[in-house]
Scaffold this active site. Structure first.
Site, PDB file in Angstrom:
ATOM      1  N   ARG A  77     -10.518 -11.567   2.141  1.00 46.42           N
ATOM      2  CA  ARG A  77     -11.162 -12.034   1.506  1.00 46.42           C
ATOM      3  C   ARG A  77     -10.486 -13.805   1.791  1.00 46.42           C
ATOM      4  NH1 ARG A  77     -12.071  -8.655  -3.784  1.00 46.42           N
ATOM      5  NH2 ARG A  77     -11.516  -7.117  -2.416  1.00 46.42           N
ATOM      6  N   LYS A  91       0.525  -0.848  -0.196  1.00 43.37           N
ATOM      7  CA  LYS A  91       0.047  -0.471   0.253  1.00 43.37           C
ATOM      8  C   LYS A  91       0.862   1.076   0.127  1.00 43.37           C
ATOM      9  CE  LYS A  91      -4.248  -1.564   2.325  1.00 43.37           C
ATOM     10  NZ  LYS A  91      -4.919  -1.408   1.696  1.00 43.37           N
TER      11      LYS A  91
END
Ligand code: BES
Ligand code: MN
Ligand code: ZN
Length: 485
Positions: free
Chosen positions: A342, A268
């Protein structure tokens, strides 16, 4: 903090908080009683000089050392219990400074449009939220806190006691959740969280299972383990079980437990990484819910689960292009290592099937896309059962937590097409929250599955309504309410 109900004339408190509406220039019943005791000062002075505008606050010192704090409630027909909590949280520090002995008396404010229980329980809830500050790393701690609340009420109703008790339990649980979220990732590791969960289970005498890496390999949690493999912190999977004597339903409640999300090899940018110690808020939330459930003891069977790991870049990290054989057997091509939540949830959803739950709920700081769609104050929800979604929305209306449903369409699966595996873990940028929801749906067999995306609401950078900035403890209240009603 201790809360008691007390008749207005019986209080010896030095600080009395009374509420005044902007457009209702008359004394409440409680104020009328106190007015006699305080020689008409409320009717002659306060009522005349105080506008009652929402969020206005004014202190009236009386001769005998008693202070009356007038709180502006705004327009009568616009008043809600949430507004009352907002008023308390916003004005908390000024009220608390006036409460020299840590005791405050608070009028049971009434309104024909709002339930009595909601109004009385909003006081301990608001004060306990206002009381909260994560100041363990501040060398100068917050001023002393409010220790005792007297609720001035004329009603004897035992329902009120129940509501007050519930408010205390729930606000304590929210604060418990916030403590876990605020803590740095260096401390709040998967192992540390599993220890906290173990303490909680011991404390309430409920069952807990903690699985380590080797056991998880055996159990086939491959998607989860892939996410954690770049970190020096060992992943843990926790499963706590609360079971009442005659449970009416069995619910699996799953929280995302990424104790730090650097993004992995798809690292990130700095500004996005700043708050990523909070990526275990789902886990902190379900533990907070479990704490409240253990105290409230409703007739349910509740299974709280979380897969805990760090998502880090290193020589051993999982890579884009890797194909993971998830616990379900379905294969996933890693398209982006930053879509890690997820992957961990997929394996837990499969595990949850094995206990045969009536309902499955997962809560996760899952997608930046939910912030684009709904901002920082509305939680996104979706699922595969409209009735369940509607019931949850109704519950959130009662607790005052804003939620909005996002759609999941079957053909969203097309976004996840992989050339070499059953699916990829991400697709094109658009409708990112729904696509993430569609991804998760592949891994549950439950016909009643609800997914809650709190990426926007778990941690906020400015106060909103009754919530202070930072960790919010969002959804603890609504989940507890949903499970206990
Ligand atoms: N933990 C993040 C989501 C997030 C973003 C939480 C902002 C809180 C605040 C999640 O793991 C993530 O990185 N999601 C990616 C998915 C993308 C790569 C498809 C995102 O939303 O950018
Ligand atoms: Mn991520
Ligand atoms: Zn994440």
């Amino acid at each position: 903090m201790k809360t008691v109900k007390i008749k207005p004339l019986e209080t010896n408190s030095k600080l009395i908080v009374l509420g005044f509406y902007e457009d209702k220039k008359e004394l409440s019943e409680i104020q009328t009683e106190l007015d006699k005791k305080f020689l008409g000062v409320i009717s002659s002075n306060i009522l005349k000089n105080f506008t009652g505008k929402f969020n206005e606050i004014l202190t009236f010192p009386l001769e005998n050392g008693v202070k009356i704090v007038a709180l502006g409630l705004g327009k009568y027909n616009e008043f809600t219990s949430k507004k009352l909590r907002e008023l308390i949280v916003k004005n908390y520090s000024s009220i608390q400074k006036l409460a020299a002995d840590g005791v405050i008396s608070f009028e049971h404010i009434l309104n024909d449009n709002v339930c009595k229980k909601c109004l009385i329980s909003s006081v301990p809830l608001g004060i306990n939220l206002g009381n909260y500050k994560f100041d363990k790393y501040k060398t100068k701690k917050q001023d002393k806190k409010v220790e005792n609340i007297e609720l001035l009420t004329l009603t004897d109703d035992s329902d009120l006691d129940e509501a007050i008790n519930m408010a205390e339990i729930i606000s304590n649980s929210m604060n418990f959740t916030k403590d876990l979220v605020f803590e740095s990732a260096e401390i709040m590791t998967p192992n540390k969280v599993s220890e906290i969960a173990t303490d909680l289970a011991k404390n309430y005498g409920i069952e807990i299972k903690v699985y380590n890496k080797n056991k998880l390999k055996e159990m086939g949690f491959n998607a989860f383990l892939a996410v954690g493999q770049g970190s020096v912190q060992e992943p843990k999977f926790i499963h706590l079980t609360y079971k009442s004597e005659n449970p009416k339903k069995k619910v699996a409640l799953i929280g995302k437990g990424i104790t730090f999300d650097s993004g992995g090899l798809d690292i990130k940018p700095p500004s996005s990484m700043l708050t990523m110690k909070t990526d275990m808020t789902g886990c902190a939330t379900v533990l907070g819910v479990m704490k409240a459930i253990c105290e409230l003891k409703p007739e349910i069977e509740l299974h709280v689960m979380s897969a805990l790991c760090e998502n880090m870049p290193s020589g051993s990290s999982y890579k884009v292009g890797d194909v993971l054989i998830s616990k379900s057997g379905k294969t996933i091509e890693v398209d982006n290592t930053d879509a890690e939540g997820r992957l961990t949830l997929a394996d837990v959803l499969t595990y949850a099937d094995s206990i045969n739950p009536d309902e499955v709920i997962d809560i996760a700081t899952l997608t930046g896309a939910v912030i684009v769609a709904l901002g920082n104050n509305i939680t996104g929800i979706m699922g595969n059962n409209q009735e369940m979604i509607d019931e949850f929305i109704e519950t959130c209306k009662l607790t005052g937590e804003p939620v909005w449903q996002l759609p999941i369409f079957d053909d969203m699966q097309d976004n996840l097409k992989s050339d070499i595996a059953d699916m990829k873990n991400t697709g094109p940028r658009y409708a990112g929250s729904s696509v993430a929801g569609r991804f998760l749906e592949n891994f549950t067999k439950s016909k009643k599955w609800l997914h809650i995306d709190i990426a926007g609401t778990a941690y906020i950078d400015k106060p909103y309504s009754e919530l202070q900035k930072g960790a919010t403890g969002v959804m603890v209240r609504s989940l507890v309410k949903y499970l206990t009603k």
